[in-house]
Design an enzyme around this catalytic site. Structure first.
Site, PDB file in Angstrom:
ATOM      1  N   HIS A   1     -27.305 -58.115  35.873  1.00  0.00           N
ATOM      2  CA  HIS A   1     -27.490 -59.180  34.887  1.00  0.00           C
ATOM      3  C   HIS A   1     -27.522 -60.566  35.524  1.00  0.00           C
ATOM      4  O   HIS A   1     -28.144 -61.471  34.974  1.00  0.00           O
ATOM      5  CB  HIS A   1     -26.411 -59.076  33.802  1.00  0.00           C
ATOM      6  CG  HIS A   1     -26.572 -57.857  32.942  1.00  0.00           C
ATOM      7  ND1 HIS A   1     -25.538 -57.249  32.282  1.00  0.00           N
ATOM      8  CD2 HIS A   1     -27.678 -57.111  32.649  1.00  0.00           C
ATOM      9  CE1 HIS A   1     -25.988 -56.187  31.614  1.00  0.00           C
ATOM     10  NE2 HIS A   1     -27.279 -56.093  31.830  1.00  0.00           N
TER      11      HIS A   1
ATOM     12  N   SER B   1     -28.942 -56.285  28.616  1.00  0.00           N
ATOM     13  CA  SER B   1     -30.140 -56.996  29.091  1.00  0.00           C
ATOM     14  C   SER B   1     -30.891 -57.703  27.941  1.00  0.00           C
ATOM     15  O   SER B   1     -31.345 -58.841  28.149  1.00  0.00           O
ATOM     16  CB  SER B   1     -31.049 -56.048  29.883  1.00  0.00           C
ATOM     17  OG  SER B   1     -31.194 -54.797  29.252  1.00  0.00           O
TER      18      SER B   1
ATOM     19  N   GLU C   1     -35.829 -48.184  23.421  1.00  0.00           N
ATOM     20  CA  GLU C   1     -34.540 -47.496  23.478  1.00  0.00           C
ATOM     21  C   GLU C   1     -34.680 -46.186  22.705  1.00  0.00           C
ATOM     22  O   GLU C   1     -35.280 -46.158  21.635  1.00  0.00           O
ATOM     23  CB  GLU C   1     -33.428 -48.385  22.869  1.00  0.00           C
ATOM     24  CG  GLU C   1     -32.089 -47.719  22.673  1.00  0.00           C
ATOM     25  CD  GLU C   1     -31.500 -47.087  23.954  1.00  0.00           C
ATOM     26  OE1 GLU C   1     -31.505 -47.730  25.007  1.00  0.00           O
ATOM     27  OE2 GLU C   1     -31.059 -45.915  23.866  1.00  0.00           O
TER      28      GLU C   1
ATOM     29  N   ASP D   1     -40.200 -43.657  24.306  1.00  0.00           N
ATOM     30  CA  ASP D   1     -39.984 -43.558  25.748  1.00  0.00           C
ATOM     31  C   ASP D   1     -40.386 -44.858  26.467  1.00  0.00           C
ATOM     32  O   ASP D   1     -41.533 -45.311  26.358  1.00  0.00           O
ATOM     33  CB  ASP D   1     -40.797 -42.378  26.285  1.00  0.00           C
ATOM     34  CG  ASP D   1     -40.682 -42.273  27.790  1.00  0.00           C
ATOM     35  OD1 ASP D   1     -39.551 -42.203  28.295  1.00  0.00           O
ATOM     36  OD2 ASP D   1     -41.723 -42.328  28.464  1.00  0.00           O
ATOM     37  N   GLY D   2     -39.448 -45.419  27.188  1.00  0.00           N
ATOM     38  CA  GLY D   2     -39.685 -46.705  27.838  1.00  0.00           C
ATOM     39  C   GLY D   2     -40.642 -46.642  29.015  1.00  0.00           C
ATOM     40  O   GLY D   2     -41.334 -47.621  29.304  1.00  0.00           O
TER      41      GLY D   2
ATOM     42  N   ASP E   1     -34.289 -49.691  33.679  1.00  0.00           N
ATOM     43  CA  ASP E   1     -32.845 -49.498  33.856  1.00  0.00           C
ATOM     44  C   ASP E   1     -32.406 -48.175  33.228  1.00  0.00           C
ATOM     45  O   ASP E   1     -31.694 -48.156  32.223  1.00  0.00           O
ATOM     46  CB  ASP E   1     -32.149 -50.707  33.190  1.00  0.00           C
ATOM     47  CG  ASP E   1     -30.648 -50.684  33.374  1.00  0.00           C
ATOM     48  OD1 ASP E   1     -30.152 -49.959  34.258  1.00  0.00           O
ATOM     49  OD2 ASP E   1     -29.963 -51.397  32.614  1.00  0.00           O
TER      50      ASP E   1
ATOM     51  N   HIS F   1     -35.448 -49.602  29.020  1.00  0.00           N
ATOM     52  CA  HIS F   1     -34.231 -48.869  28.609  1.00  0.00           C
ATOM     53  C   HIS F   1     -33.220 -49.936  28.179  1.00  0.00           C
ATOM     54  O   HIS F   1     -32.425 -50.406  28.990  1.00  0.00           O
ATOM     55  CB  HIS F   1     -33.661 -48.062  29.773  1.00  0.00           C
ATOM     56  CG  HIS F   1     -34.562 -46.977  30.293  1.00  0.00           C
ATOM     57  ND1 HIS F   1     -35.716 -47.231  30.977  1.00  0.00           N
ATOM     58  CD2 HIS F   1     -34.451 -45.620  30.237  1.00  0.00           C
ATOM     59  CE1 HIS F   1     -36.298 -46.080  31.317  1.00  0.00           C
ATOM     60  NE2 HIS F   1     -35.545 -45.086  30.879  1.00  0.00           N
TER      61      HIS F   1
HETATM   62  C1  LIG Z   1     -28.330 -48.087  31.604  1.00  0.00           C
HETATM   63  S1  LIG Z   1     -28.600 -48.086  29.883  1.00  0.00           S
HETATM   64  C2  LIG Z   1     -29.440 -49.583  29.607  1.00  0.00           C
HETATM   65  C3  LIG Z   1     -28.623 -50.820  29.737  1.00  0.00           C
HETATM   66  C4  LIG Z   1     -29.370 -52.091  29.445  1.00  0.00           C
HETATM   67  N1  LIG Z   1     -30.637 -52.160  30.144  1.00  0.00           N
HETATM   68  C5  LIG Z   1     -28.521 -53.271  29.858  1.00  0.00           C
HETATM   69  O1  LIG Z   1     -28.689 -53.793  30.972  1.00  0.00           O
HETATM   70  O2  LIG Z   1     -27.712 -53.711  29.051  1.00  0.00           O
HETATM   71  C6  LIG Z   1     -29.869 -46.920  29.682  1.00  0.00           C
HETATM   72  C7  LIG Z   1     -30.358 -46.740  28.240  1.00  0.00           C
HETATM   73  O3  LIG Z   1     -31.590 -46.006  28.268  1.00  0.00           O
HETATM   74  C8  LIG Z   1     -31.677 -45.192  27.102  1.00  0.00           C
HETATM   75  N2  LIG Z   1     -32.716 -44.192  27.393  1.00  0.00           N
HETATM   76  C9  LIG Z   1     -32.605 -43.011  28.059  1.00  0.00           C
HETATM   77  N3  LIG Z   1     -33.816 -42.475  28.278  1.00  0.00           N
HETATM   78  C10 LIG Z   1     -34.734 -43.347  27.754  1.00  0.00           C
HETATM   79  C11 LIG Z   1     -36.147 -43.377  27.727  1.00  0.00           C
HETATM   80  N4  LIG Z   1     -36.893 -42.388  28.266  1.00  0.00           N
HETATM   81  N5  LIG Z   1     -36.758 -44.431  27.130  1.00  0.00           N
HETATM   82  C12 LIG Z   1     -36.030 -45.427  26.562  1.00  0.00           C
HETATM   83  N6  LIG Z   1     -34.678 -45.457  26.590  1.00  0.00           N
HETATM   84  C13 LIG Z   1     -34.035 -44.436  27.180  1.00  0.00           C
HETATM   85  C14 LIG Z   1     -30.254 -44.701  26.928  1.00  0.00           C
HETATM   86  O4  LIG Z   1     -30.027 -44.300  25.594  1.00  0.00           O
HETATM   87  C15 LIG Z   1     -29.430 -45.945  27.344  1.00  0.00           C
HETATM   88  O5  LIG Z   1     -29.101 -46.715  26.224  1.00  0.00           O
END
Ligand SMILES: C[S@@+](CC[C@H](N)C(=O)[O-])C[C@H]1O[C@@H](n2cnc3c(N)ncnc32)[C@H](O)[C@@H]1O
Length: 282
Positions: free
Chosen positions: A19, A103, A121, A146-147, A167, A42
């Site tokens: 961050h 983020s 997400e 899907d991200g 992420d 993500h």
């Molecule tokens: C490490 S966390 C993200 C933290 C966030 N980026 C932050 O810095 O505050 C990962 C997130 O990705 C989500 N996730 C998992 N697979 C995903 C995908 N294929 N596409 C989008 N989100 C996904 C999870 O539910 C989780 O909330």
């Protein structure tokens, strides 16, 4: 089935590195009047309550943001990140923090009328928190999909200026390969974008294979930052945190050469180490 919840880890040493870098990158982008796109593959929940049961259960933020927030010797490059956390916690002069931004929470602080934000997400609870968090934020687009695919579908952005954060939770081993591959594909569509990829140091060979994939690709101008609390080990658990950054702001490496020794002193121990390496030249 998704089980990762970032609420357990909010504000930990990995978040501090990720961050603070995101803050510096977004700050740099807003120095030009022209709008830009921020894409977060993500996103998590957007904002976290450190007093809730998740953060309290692990207490990870106590060896992260809580150790820095009231320090008088913050390096200049870390100050914008610390200021942002302080703005969110105006009455916490004792170091007791209530809110910690994910983020999207960091991005919200920087995005202007001319900028657009795209947040992906998948988790059914976190997407709800994220949607609530984004209420009344103009020019933000939140999708439960899907991200990795989402990023590729948005590039190149109409503004031709963009920051992409990837992420993943790395619950699945395939995330290591998918995350790098997404950037390699994205780079072919939009080579001037800034890409930030977070990774955990759990098994050194997984990080090495990410590195090798980048080095063998068309990607140029790649910076690697890493902060390890302890030496690599074969035992279970995360010993360090890292970022690959494509097209970083020109002064970022110098800024992190100031921030990382400080983080080692404040959050690490004698076994801790850090890396700032320009892996691929421009
Ligand atoms: C490490 S966390 C993200 C933290 C966030 N980026 C932050 O810095 O505050 C990962 C997130 O990705 C989500 N996730 C998992 N697979 C995903 C995908 N294929 N596409 C989008 N989100 C996904 C999870 O539910 C989780 O909330």
């Amino acid at each position: 089935m998704l089980s990762y919840r970032h609420a357990f880890h909010a504000g930990n040493f990995a978040d501090v590195l990720k961050h603070s870098v995101l803050t510096l990158v977004l700050d740099y982008m807003t120095r030009k009047e022209k709008g830009f796109h921020y894409i977060d593959s993500h996103s998590g929940a957007g904002m976290y309550q450190l007093s809730d049961e998740y953060a309290q259960k692990t207490g990870e933020y106590k060896n992260g943001i809580a150790k820095l927030i009231n320090d008088d010797n913050i390096p200049e490059a870390l100050q914008p990140y610390i200021d942002l956390i302080k703005e969110l916690n105006p009455s916490n002069s004792t170091g007791e923090l209530d809110l910690y931004p994910g983020s999207p929470g960091i991005a919200k602080r920087f995005m202007r009328r001319q900028d657009s934000t795209h947040l992906f997400e998948l988790h059914s609870t976190d997407i709800q928190h994220l949607t609530d968090f984004c209420y009344r934020w103009k020019k933000v687009f939140v999708k439960q999909s899907d991200g990795y695919q989402g990023v590729l579908g948005l590039l190149p952005p109409p503004s031709r200026r963009g920051v992409v954060l990837i992420d993943p939770p790395y619950e699945l081993k395939e995330d290591y390969h998918k995350a790098v591959n997404t950037i390699i594909k994205a780079y072919k569509k939009f080579a001037t974008g800034t890409y930030i990829l977070w990774y955990p140091v759990v098994k050194r060979e997984l990080v090495d294979s990410m590195k090798a994939s980048f080095v063998n690709s068309e990607v140029k101008n790649l910076l690697q930052l890493e902060f390890c609390l302890s030496d690599d080990t074969d035992e279970y658990g995360m010993t360090g945190t890292g970022l690959f950054i494509v097209n970083p702001p020109w002064q970022l490496a110098a800024q992190m050469n100031e921030v990382l020794p400080y983080l080692k002193t404040k959050l690490g121990n004698t076994d801790s180490n850090f890396t700032v390496e320009h892996l691929i030249a421009e």
